[in-house]
Design a protein around this motif. Structure first.
Motif, PDB file in Angstrom:
ATOM      1  N   GLU A  28       0.836  -1.151   0.037  1.00 37.40           N
ATOM      2  CA  GLU A  28       0.160   0.066  -0.048  1.00 37.40           C
ATOM      3  C   GLU A  28       0.922   1.297   0.132  1.00 37.40           C
ATOM      4  OE1 GLU A  28      -3.952   1.655   2.180  1.00 37.40           O
ATOM      5  OE2 GLU A  28      -2.580   0.414   3.476  1.00 37.40           O
ATOM      6  N   SER A  29       2.053   1.386   0.735  1.00 38.93           N
ATOM      7  CA  SER A  29       2.725   2.532   0.662  1.00 38.93           C
ATOM      8  C   SER A  29       3.658   2.899  -0.506  1.00 38.93           C
ATOM      9  CB  SER A  29       4.125   2.272   1.920  1.00 38.93           C
ATOM     10  OG  SER A  29       4.782   1.226   1.584  1.00 38.93           O
ATOM     11  N   MET A  30       3.588   1.696  -1.509  1.00 39.92           N
ATOM     12  CA  MET A  30       4.352   2.122  -2.776  1.00 39.92           C
ATOM     13  C   MET A  30       3.480   3.156  -3.660  1.00 39.92           C
ATOM     14  SD  MET A  30       5.241  -1.829  -3.912  1.00 39.92           S
ATOM     15  CE  MET A  30       6.248  -2.827  -3.055  1.00 39.92           C
ATOM     16  N   GLU A  31       4.513   4.173  -4.251  1.00 39.44           N
ATOM     17  CA  GLU A  31       3.567   5.272  -4.962  1.00 39.44           C
ATOM     18  C   GLU A  31       4.164   5.005  -6.437  1.00 39.44           C
ATOM     19  OE1 GLU A  31       1.819   7.556  -4.078  1.00 39.44           O
ATOM     20  OE2 GLU A  31       1.747   7.160  -1.871  1.00 39.44           O
ATOM     21  N   PRO A  32       3.208   5.478  -7.370  1.00 34.02           N
ATOM     22  CA  PRO A  32       1.957   5.826  -7.342  1.00 34.02           C
ATOM     23  C   PRO A  32       0.795   4.844  -7.063  1.00 34.02           C
ATOM     24  CG  PRO A  32       2.496   5.918  -9.384  1.00 34.02           C
ATOM     25  CD  PRO A  32       3.626   5.166  -8.598  1.00 34.02           C
ATOM     26  N   GLY A  34       0.305   1.966  -5.007  1.00 27.16           N
ATOM     27  CA  GLY A  34       0.360   0.815  -3.958  1.00 27.16           C
ATOM     28  C   GLY A  34      -1.311   0.876  -3.282  1.00 27.16           C
ATOM     29  N   ARG A  35      -1.927   1.989  -3.229  1.00 27.99           N
ATOM     30  CA  ARG A  35      -3.335   1.634  -2.602  1.00 27.99           C
ATOM     31  C   ARG A  35      -4.166   0.891  -3.723  1.00 27.99           C
ATOM     32  NH1 ARG A  35      -4.095   7.903  -0.405  1.00 27.99           N
ATOM     33  NH2 ARG A  35      -3.802   7.934  -2.680  1.00 27.99           N
ATOM     34  N   GLU A  68       3.373  -2.077 -11.618  1.00 31.11           N
ATOM     35  CA  GLU A  68       2.972  -2.941 -10.537  1.00 31.11           C
ATOM     36  C   GLU A  68       3.757  -4.331 -10.766  1.00 31.11           C
ATOM     37  OE1 GLU A  68       1.310  -0.998 -12.506  1.00 31.11           O
ATOM     38  OE2 GLU A  68      -0.654  -0.446 -11.428  1.00 31.11           O
TER      39      GLU A  68
END
Length: 110
Positions: A28-32, A34-35, A68
């Motif tokens: 989740e913390s991976m940008e952009p 992750g969420r 991803e």
């Protein structure tokens, strides 16, 4: 927003590690992305006819899922295929609703 219908063959031996990474917020913390990736994988389904994981994912990469795949997906899945580009998110998940959840299926097998 662009949503993609994705199929991939899970590497079952590696999925417990992915599950842990989803639960501890690493993905989740991976940008952009992750969420969106976390949300999609949390809801992923399992197609018992093909043995594939299936999900709908928000994605803007060219080629599809490029970031991803490099950061997460290629470690845990093989034969990742974008079946359809630009699908309606709600209709896509509705199409999958009768399939068992990926995580429930994996935990039942191990």
């Amino acid at each position: 927003m662009a949503y993609r219908f994705v199929r991939a063959r899970p590497n079952r031996d590696r999925l417990p590690e992915l599950r842990e990474r989803l639960e501890n917020g690493d993905v989740e913390s991976m940008e952009p992305f992750g969420r969106a990736l976390t949300a999609a994988l949390e809801r992923a389904k399992f197609d018992p006819e093909t043995g594939e994981a299936v999900w709908i994912e928000e994605d803007y990469c060219t080629p599809p899922l490029a970031m991803e795949r490099e950061a997460v997906l290629d470690e845990y899945f093989e034969a990742i295929t974008v079946v359809a580009d630009d699908v309606d998110e709600t209709a896509g998940w509705k199409r999958l609703e009768d399939l068992p959840g990926l995580w429930e299926q994996i935990s039942n097998v191990q």
